[in-house]
Design an enzyme around this catalytic site. Structure first.
Site, mmCIF file in Angstrom:
data_model
loop_
_atom_site.group_PDB
_atom_site.id
_atom_site.type_symbol
_atom_site.label_atom_id
_atom_site.label_comp_id
_atom_site.label_asym_id
_atom_site.label_seq_id
_atom_site.Cartn_x
_atom_site.Cartn_y
_atom_site.Cartn_z
ATOM 1 N N LYS A 192 0.803 -1.224 0.000
ATOM 2 C CA LYS A 192 0.000 0.000 0.000
ATOM 3 C C LYS A 192 0.836 1.275 0.000
ATOM 4 O O LYS A 192 0.478 2.286 0.595
ATOM 5 C CB LYS A 192 -0.954 0.020 1.198
ATOM 6 C CG LYS A 192 -1.846 -1.210 1.277
ATOM 7 C CD LYS A 192 -2.696 -1.217 2.533
ATOM 8 C CE LYS A 192 -3.469 -2.506 2.676
ATOM 9 N NZ LYS A 192 -4.265 -2.571 3.908
ATOM 10 N N ASP A 227 -7.732 -6.528 10.334
ATOM 11 C CA ASP A 227 -9.096 -6.005 10.366
ATOM 12 C C ASP A 227 -10.152 -7.107 10.363
ATOM 13 O O ASP A 227 -11.228 -6.949 10.959
ATOM 14 C CB ASP A 227 -9.334 -5.035 9.205
ATOM 15 C CG ASP A 227 -8.813 -5.540 7.875
ATOM 16 O OD1 ASP A 227 -8.365 -6.702 7.800
ATOM 17 O OD2 ASP A 227 -8.840 -4.763 6.896
#
Length: 505
Positions: A192, A227
């Protein structure tokens, strides 16, 4: 009529015949060109076919790969990572806890006040902080000092909260980590856009904990999760029948509760519960049963990670818009009847999945939203209605395949843990004499929550695969901010030194 008149009439008739023939030829030519475009659509429909039989093959393949990933490291495309989370929030947690979610170009800080009763979240504060771009390629100390300073400011905003009181923090870190305990893990690599080389191979929690100390903030990182695990924790907090969590958004992943005796590759772990949450990293799942097209193959070859994340590239929000763009480009290249190819249509990822959702769900008579996105996003103007309808069809085919494959993945998890209503049958068939108990799967991510057609196709496929009776017992429950609130719940669960925590022998 004289000879001259007859000749003129004959000539006129000949001209009319030629004109008629020319017009007919043009019509035939247009139909042939349009037929080529429709041929591309038929080819895509056939390549994306997801019959119930094929979906059940994907279910079986998912289960086989799960077994292989639990048996040995590297034994499967599914990594089946241990999380060391062996207990989930019971609802008795009480007090104020913090969460930090670092997973992109910004991070979120949360403060959650728990009331000590089931599903009792009394207060919930959140603050988002952008990360300066230079810190994404700087040093470990620079990055975490910035994070720690931001956390300190956030804590100081707490009412009646002296800074010398120790606080507990759940840390959601959405990068590849080799977990070594519930509160420790080693960074495998950055993704990312991050490229902080001196941190690769380091213990993630130590880096944050040292920065908190340098900034004078009394806060202990009591859990390190991704997550998906946070979503499972939040789901279980609200519903004790929750056994798995799935995220279907920009990316996709899943985790679930597995028996310890089924995790063959790591028999040297003791847990009080007899189970552990396993992070599947299911975006990397692959099987020959997946309906792969030439567009998927080309997209994968052009990606930064070819031959990786094959499942994710077929079902997640990051890629659906790009698949649609590639199909439309092929149609425009196949026939000039659609007009010239615009530069935007040639640009990778110019069309995003939210654009696909808007076009797919356009219910206006003239498909005005479709025309607007084609004009504003892809710079394709003056699109006839029949072409707009064609674009909607393409969106439907790509989205339907994605949603139905996601459903097959969920059923694969249920089959692995014996909760798919088959009564332990390995044939994939259901047994009418087995009564299925209620089971909940926590689900999060904008692709499922915001894209109604995707959600409808997924739910429809769950019924087709499981059968109506079994599907009625499977509850897909939407969670909000599991990566944040769920991490704070795990911080509360592990707030004090827990002698029952998972540990190596």
């Amino acid at each position: 009529m004289g000879k001259v008149g007859a000749a003129v009439a004959a000539a006129g008739a000949a001209v009319a015949c030629v004109a008629a023939a020319t017009a007919a030829g043009r019509r035939v030519g247009r139909w042939r060109k349009w037929g080529k475009v429709l041929g591309v659509l038929r080819e895509v429909e056939e390549g994306c076919e997801t019959s119930v039989g094929r979906l059940k093959q994907v279910v079986g393949a998912m289960t086989v790969e799960m077994h292989a990933g639990l048996a040995s490291e590297g034994g499967s495309k599914l990594r089946m990572l241990l999380t060391f989370v062996d207990n989930l929030p019971s609802g008795s947690e009480k007090g104020t806890y913090y969460a930090l979610h670092l997973g992109g170009t910004d991070f979120r800080m949360l403060r959650v006040k728990l009331g000590g009763q089931k599903s009792s979240i009394l207060a919930y504060d959140v603050k988002r902080q952008d990360i300066p771009s230079h810190l994404m390629t700087s040093t470990t100390e620079d990055l975490f000092d910035f994070v720690a300073s931001s956390l300190k400011e956030f804590v100081e905003s707490e009412e009646n909260g002296p800074l010398n009181r120790r606080r507990e923090l759940g840390f959601t870190f959405s990068y590849p980590v080799k977990q070594t305990s519930v509160s420790s893990g080693i960074l495998i690599k950055w993704t990312k856009g991050f490229a902080i080389e001196d941190m690769v191979g380091k213990e993630v929690v130590d880096c944050l904990q040292q920065a908190l100390t340098r900034k004078g903030l009394s806060m202990r990182v009591s859990s390190l999760v991704n997550d998906t695990v946070g979503t499972l924790a939040l789901g279980y907090y609200h519903d004790a029948d929750t056994v798995a969590a799935v995220i279907i958004g920009t990316g996709t992943n899943a985790c679930y509760v597995e028996r310890m005796d089924a995790i063959i590759k790591c028999q040297g772990i003791l847990t009080s519960s007899g189970g552990m949450v396993v992070n599947m990293e299911w975006g990397n799942f692959w099987s020959s049963h997946l309906p792969r097209t030439s567009y998927d193959i080309d997209l994968d070859a052009d990606s930064p990670n070819p031959n990786e994340q094959g499942f994710e590239k077929m079902i997640s929000g990051m890629y659906l818009g790009e698949i649609v763009r590639r199909i439309l480009l092929r149609m425009y290249q196949e026939s000039d009847i659609l007009g010239p190819v615009s530069p935007k249509l040639l640009t990778p990822f110019a069309l995003m999945t939210p654009d696909v959702a808007i076009m797919h769900e356009d219910d206006s008579p003239d498909l005005a939203k479709v025309a607007k996105i084609l004009r504003d996003t892809l710079e394709i103007t003056d699109v006839p209605l029949k072409v707009r309808k064609l674009v909607v069809n393409v969106c439907d085919v790509v989205t339907r395949r994605a949603a139905r494959l996601a459903a097959a993945g969920i059923v694969g998890i249920l089959k692995k843990i014996g909760r798919d209503g088959s009564g332990g049958s390995t044939s994939g068939g259901s047994r009418s004499d087995v009564r299925m108990r209620r089971i909940t799967v926590a689900i999060e991510g904008g692709l499922y929550t915001n894209y109604s057609m995707f959600r409808e196709y997924l739910n429809e496929a769950m019924v087709e695969i499981l059968g109506e009776d079994a599907a009625e017992q499977v509850i897909l429950k939407v969670m909000e901010d599991g990566s944040g609130i769920g991490a704070s719940l795990l911080a509360a669960l592990h707030a004090s030194s827990n002698p029952d925590a998972a540990q190596m022998l």
